[in-house]
Scaffold this active site. Sequence first.
Site, mmCIF file in Angstrom:
data_model
loop_
_atom_site.group_PDB
_atom_site.id
_atom_site.type_symbol
_atom_site.label_atom_id
_atom_site.label_comp_id
_atom_site.label_asym_id
_atom_site.label_seq_id
_atom_site.Cartn_x
_atom_site.Cartn_y
_atom_site.Cartn_z
ATOM 1 N N GLU A 227 -44.857 9.258 26.559
ATOM 2 C CA GLU A 227 -44.197 8.930 25.295
ATOM 3 C C GLU A 227 -42.683 8.769 25.424
ATOM 4 O O GLU A 227 -41.922 9.237 24.577
ATOM 5 C CB GLU A 227 -44.538 9.989 24.238
ATOM 6 C CG GLU A 227 -46.025 10.118 23.985
ATOM 7 C CD GLU A 227 -46.389 11.186 22.966
ATOM 8 O OE1 GLU A 227 -45.480 11.896 22.493
ATOM 9 O OE2 GLU A 227 -47.579 11.318 22.649
ATOM 10 N N GLU B 281 -56.770 9.098 25.286
ATOM 11 C CA GLU B 281 -56.851 10.070 24.188
ATOM 12 C C GLU B 281 -57.529 9.452 22.967
ATOM 13 O O GLU B 281 -57.059 9.602 21.838
ATOM 14 C CB GLU B 281 -55.452 10.571 23.815
ATOM 15 C CG GLU B 281 -54.654 11.125 24.981
ATOM 16 C CD GLU B 281 -53.243 11.548 24.598
ATOM 17 O OE1 GLU B 281 -53.002 11.884 23.413
ATOM 18 O OE2 GLU B 281 -52.367 11.553 25.486
#
Length: 257
Positions: A73, A196
């Site tokens: 991220e 995910e």
Amino acid sequence: FCAKNGIGVRGHTLVWHSQTPQWFFKEGFNNNGAWVNSSTMDKRMESYIKNMFNAIQTQYPTLDLYAYDVCNECISDDANRTKNNGGARTPGYNNGNSPWVQVYGSNAFIEKAFTYARQYAPKSCKLYYNDYNEYWDHKRDCIYSTCKSLYDKGVLDGVGMQSHINADRNGFSGTSAYVTAMKKFLSIGCDVQVTELDISVENGKYSYQQQADKYCDVFKAAIDCNTSGQYKGKVTAVCIWGPNDNNSWLKSGSNTT
């Protein structure tokens, strides 16, 4: 359990703006200390990565650690920052700000992290960059350019698509945008993993049939890419988020019966 039963494991994550304590970036390892300089942070990052891989090897010598998310991220959702700041998050701590950017002034730490990980990870462990909103055009393109540079330098093996999405097949995270992103990352030449995956019905806004159809879209995209001549066998994992949809990260009615 995994080591004893031959179950492969993905590692997550070495370098992330969230969760890492503030003192890790401060002089004297003290929250009230001044921010360290980048050369000091290089040493701390290398030490952490080296010792993490050493601990895994020492404690679980038979573990099949087949992949690791080295950086997570790091690319901003802000289109101004993907255009003008190489995608770096705003500097700082908490609220989505990055202490890594605070120290380095840019996303220069990403290449350093991958270089250290390549040095200390098991040879069989593939190294990934992992992110969310990875199908958003400006962010997708910034992830692509960042990862292509790393891949060309031999320190990155794959891109992780977090895939926290909703059941709408046509919207912001719709099937077309999602497949376009998957193929763009594959065009780097690296592997891609869905890391995910969870799909929200947003408290009844979408039906469970729409949710099922969206799951089908994701798996079909992976299968189609894997059976194509261009990207054959390059989507190497699809990982579901949590043991069931009641434990979704999205917390917006994604549970199924």
